[in-house]
Motif scaffolding. Structure first.
Motif, short mmCIF file in Angstrom:
data_model
loop_
_atom_site.label_atom_id
_atom_site.label_comp_id
_atom_site.label_asym_id
_atom_site.label_seq_id
_atom_site.Cartn_x
_atom_site.Cartn_y
_atom_site.Cartn_z
N CYS A 1 1.58 -4.75 2.60
CA CYS A 1 1.09 -5.91 1.85
C CYS A 1 1.76 -5.90 0.48
O CYS A 1 2.16 -4.83 -0.02
N PHE A 2 1.92 -7.09 -0.10
CA PHE A 2 2.58 -7.20 -1.39
C PHE A 2 1.65 -7.84 -2.41
O PHE A 2 0.77 -8.64 -2.07
N GLU A 3 1.87 -7.48 -3.66
CA GLU A 3 1.16 -8.09 -4.78
C GLU A 3 2.18 -8.36 -5.88
O GLU A 3 2.81 -7.42 -6.37
N LYS A 4 2.37 -9.60 -6.22
CA LYS A 4 3.33 -10.01 -7.24
C LYS A 4 4.74 -9.49 -6.92
O LYS A 4 5.46 -8.99 -7.80
N GLY A 5 5.12 -9.55 -5.65
CA GLY A 5 6.46 -9.17 -5.24
C GLY A 5 6.70 -7.69 -5.08
O GLY A 5 7.83 -7.27 -4.82
N PHE B 1 5.11 -3.77 -3.42
CA PHE B 1 4.18 -3.20 -2.44
C PHE B 1 2.83 -2.93 -3.09
O PHE B 1 2.75 -2.30 -4.15
N SER B 2 1.77 -3.37 -2.44
CA SER B 2 0.43 -2.92 -2.83
C SER B 2 -0.12 -1.97 -1.78
O SER B 2 -1.08 -1.24 -2.05
N PHE B 3 0.50 -1.97 -0.60
CA PHE B 3 0.10 -1.05 0.47
C PHE B 3 1.23 -0.95 1.48
O PHE B 3 1.89 -1.95 1.78
N TYR C 1 -7.16 -0.02 13.07
CA TYR C 1 -6.41 0.26 11.84
C TYR C 1 -6.15 -1.00 11.03
O TYR C 1 -6.24 -0.99 9.79
N LEU C 2 -5.83 -2.09 11.69
CA LEU C 2 -5.56 -3.33 10.96
C LEU C 2 -6.81 -3.80 10.22
O LEU C 2 -6.74 -4.19 9.05
N LYS D 1 -10.06 -4.37 5.31
CA LYS D 1 -11.28 -4.15 4.53
C LYS D 1 -10.99 -3.37 3.26
O LYS D 1 -11.51 -3.70 2.17
N GLN D 2 -10.16 -2.31 3.35
CA GLN D 2 -9.84 -1.49 2.20
C GLN D 2 -9.15 -2.29 1.09
O GLN D 2 -9.35 -2.03 -0.10
#
Length: 271
Positions: free
Chosen positions: A177-181, A183-185, A200-201, A206-207
């Motif tokens: 997942c990305f946040e402001k371009g 990686f956030s995860f 897992y998804l 949720k996390q």
């Protein structure tokens, strides 16, 4: 010939070797084929090392008999992502071995990804690396997820909601997942069953605190079963299987069902 959208120049003299734990496949940009890329999966022999399997492939695989001098190796293996500003080449191997076991006798490599502001750290068996470098004059090593990350990152640009991306391959699933371009995860999970994949998804969803009515869950690669999408729809309104044909303007390469998603994105968008 139909336009493929593939940048052949600079790649036609290069063979791509995709190397997984139990799989080998090869690809070469080829303007003489309808798809623009010749692809060959190779059946590996159990009981012998990947290096030994590759030695046999050099003798038997037609694509590897074309006399290429350059190779780009896509390694499907464990990886560690380090923020670019925190990366130190001298300690990269130490941190990698502290994170993963089972890579004794390996060479730890790294690759900078400026667009994502990270450095990916991964490892290759010493014997395997020697076999490849003895064969080719010029070799570049990358993690197989790199072209996929770049594809997802480009797709995420300008999105109005958060998106969780998943890539199914080789009985596992990479999720990011990305946040402001940035990686956030990002992590990989063993997903030998569809139930494991859904668990897992939804756990990651949720996390990350994603919204089941507004945010999006994108599925890609060799999705094991339609049951996964159907089940996810119970909890997430926007479940979006990625259609590569639509993404790449119906490029013929996207019709090659055996070709891994990462090789397709390498040729269409990879660097």
């Amino acid at each position: 010939m139909q336009q493929t959208g593939i940048n052949i120049e600079g790649r036609q003299a290069k063979v791509v070797l995709r190397i997984g734990e139990t799989s080998l496949s090869f690809a070469v940009a080829d303007s003489e084929t309808e798809t623009g890329v010749a692809f060959e999966p190779y059946t590996v022999r159990s009981g012998i090392s990947t290096a030994a399997n590759l030695r046999e492939a050099f003798k038997n695989a037609p694509l590897l008999q074309r006399g290429h001098r350059r190779a780009h190796v896509l390694l499907d293996t464990d990886f560690l992502l380090v923020p670019a500003e925190e990366f130190n080449a001298e300690t990269a191997a130490v941190f990698f071995h502290q994170t993963y076991t089972g890579h004794e006798g390996c060479v730890v490599l790294h690759q900078s990804l400026p667009d994502l502001n990270v450095v990916v750290v991964f490892a290759i068996n010493k014997d395997l690396k020697t076999v490849i470098e003895d064969r080719y004059e010029e070799v570049r090593f990358s993690h197989s997820c790199v072209p996929v990350w770049l594809f997802f990152h480009n797709r995420d640009h300008g999105a109005n909601s958060h998106r969780l991306y998943s890539y199914f391959h080789d009985n596992k699933m990479m999720v990011c997942c990305f946040e402001k371009g940035r990686f956030s995860f990002c992590n990989t999970f063993k997903a030998e069953s569809s139930r494991d994949a859904v668990f897992y998804l939804l756990y990651v969803w949720k996390q990350l605190g994603l919204d089941g009515g507004r945010d999006e869950l994108h599925l890609s690669g060799a999705i094991p079963s339609p049951w996964i999408e159907d089940t996810l729809h119970r909890y997430v309104h926007r479940v979006c299987p990625i259609n590569l044909s639509a993404c790449f303007n119906r490029a013929p390469i996207t019709r090659m069902k055996q070709m891994p998603f990462d090789i397709i994105t390498y040729y269409m968008k990879g660097k």
